[in-house]
Design an enzyme around this catalytic site. Structure first.
Site, mmCIF file in Angstrom:
data_model
loop_
_atom_site.group_PDB
_atom_site.id
_atom_site.type_symbol
_atom_site.label_atom_id
_atom_site.label_comp_id
_atom_site.label_asym_id
_atom_site.label_seq_id
_atom_site.Cartn_x
_atom_site.Cartn_y
_atom_site.Cartn_z
ATOM 1 N N HIS A 199 -14.189 69.227 -13.996
ATOM 2 C CA HIS A 199 -14.241 67.784 -14.232
ATOM 3 C C HIS A 199 -13.201 67.058 -13.366
ATOM 4 O O HIS A 199 -13.526 66.106 -12.641
ATOM 5 C CB HIS A 199 -13.978 67.505 -15.715
ATOM 6 C CG HIS A 199 -13.955 66.059 -16.088
ATOM 7 N ND1 HIS A 199 -15.002 65.429 -16.718
ATOM 8 C CD2 HIS A 199 -12.998 65.101 -15.933
ATOM 9 C CE1 HIS A 199 -14.707 64.164 -16.921
ATOM 10 N NE2 HIS A 199 -13.477 63.941 -16.462
ATOM 11 N N GLU A 200 -11.957 67.510 -13.448
ATOM 12 C CA GLU A 200 -10.888 66.842 -12.697
ATOM 13 C C GLU A 200 -11.025 67.069 -11.192
ATOM 14 O O GLU A 200 -10.749 66.175 -10.394
ATOM 15 C CB GLU A 200 -9.522 67.328 -13.189
ATOM 16 C CG GLU A 200 -9.218 66.969 -14.628
ATOM 17 C CD GLU A 200 -9.287 65.475 -14.889
ATOM 18 O OE1 GLU A 200 -8.903 64.690 -14.010
ATOM 19 O OE2 GLU A 200 -9.744 65.084 -15.979
ATOM 20 N N HIS A 212 -13.425 64.538 -9.806
ATOM 21 C CA HIS A 212 -12.783 63.233 -9.583
ATOM 22 C C HIS A 212 -12.067 63.216 -8.231
ATOM 23 O O HIS A 212 -12.237 62.291 -7.433
ATOM 24 C CB HIS A 212 -11.745 62.953 -10.676
ATOM 25 C CG HIS A 212 -12.322 62.547 -11.992
ATOM 26 N ND1 HIS A 212 -13.346 61.637 -12.114
ATOM 27 C CD2 HIS A 212 -11.976 62.894 -13.258
ATOM 28 C CE1 HIS A 212 -13.620 61.452 -13.396
ATOM 29 N NE2 HIS A 212 -12.820 62.215 -14.112
#
Length: 245
Positions: free
Chosen positions: A48-49, A52
């Site tokens: 997820h990170e 980003h």
């Protein structure tokens, strides 16, 4: 052999027996249960990170790269309280990837796309792991292997936790991703005013999580969406039937 020569040997035998008793009495199922939640949570948080950071980098912002956050090392993205919440409630958060929206050609749009990349990656993870769950269901479930059963459960849990992480992060409360997507629809003046209050959103978020006010709505949304995406498990199972039967 003199008696005093036997004392060290007897002591060693006693220590070995004690260690064997501890080993035999150790509850490995508890450790495996923790690992079944921790490992999928780390997978979901890390990807997820990383999503980003990669999207921000592609849009012109190298802040995450300079901070060493374009990595698959989960320790770089870990927020301890967020991980605990993911293990306990299957919803949580990670250490936010640093982003400087001023480096984007269109700051609001770039921030919205960067924010949306995280939940989208989690939806993709859900699809992939449901597919793997279906694909390996037959070979891992036959024979009664405990290791196979745990691996299957880890695949399934990764899919469900990832779906939960996506849904949770789409809540439009700062600093969650949903707020950045929603705020991108307002005027520039309103956007920057709203962003000033981002730190207060975290207080509201803690309150909602610890009072469990989000519990029932989140579980309903996660179950509904995971049920829709379970079709990927069915596709994997259909392919498994051709490969392993």
């Amino acid at each position: 052999m003199p008696v005093f020569d036997k004392i060290p040997i007897l002591r060693e035998v006693s220590e070995i027996s004690a260690l064997q008793e501890i080993w035999e009495g150790f509850d490995f199922s508890a450790v495996l249960s923790i690992l079944l939640s921790v490992i999928p949570s780390l997978v979901c948080i890390t990807l997820h990170e990383l999503s980003h950071g990669l999207v921000a980098y592609r849009l012109g912002d190298d802040t995450a790269k300079r901070a060493g956050r374009l990595t698959l090392n989960p320790l770089k993205h870990l927020d301890l309280m967020g991980l605990v919440m993911m293990v306990v409630a299957h919803v949580g958060w990670a250490k936010p990837v640093p982003v400087n929206m001023m480096n984007f050609r269109s700051p609001k749009r770039g921030m919205a796309v960067t924010a949306l990349a995280g939940p989208v990656s989690n939806v993709l993870i859900t699809c992939v792991f449901f597919f793997l769950y279906g694909l390996f269901y037959l070979p891992l479930s036959t024979g009664g292997s405990a290791a196979g059963a745990y691996l299957l459960e880890m695949l399934r849990l990764t899919a469900v936790i990832s779906m939960g992480y996506a849904v949770f992060n789409l809540i439009p409360i700062p600093p969650l991703d949903g707020s950045k997507v929603l705020f991108s629809l307002v005027s520039d003046r309103a956007y920057y005013q709203l962003m000033r209050y981002e730190r207060y959103g975290m207080i509201l978020l803690y309150a909602l999580v610890f009072t469990n006010l989000l519990g029932a709505p989140l579980r309903t949304a996660i179950a509904f969406l995971a049920g829709k995406l379970f079709i990927f498990a069915q596709w994997g199972f259909a392919l498994s039937g051709r490969l392993f039967l």
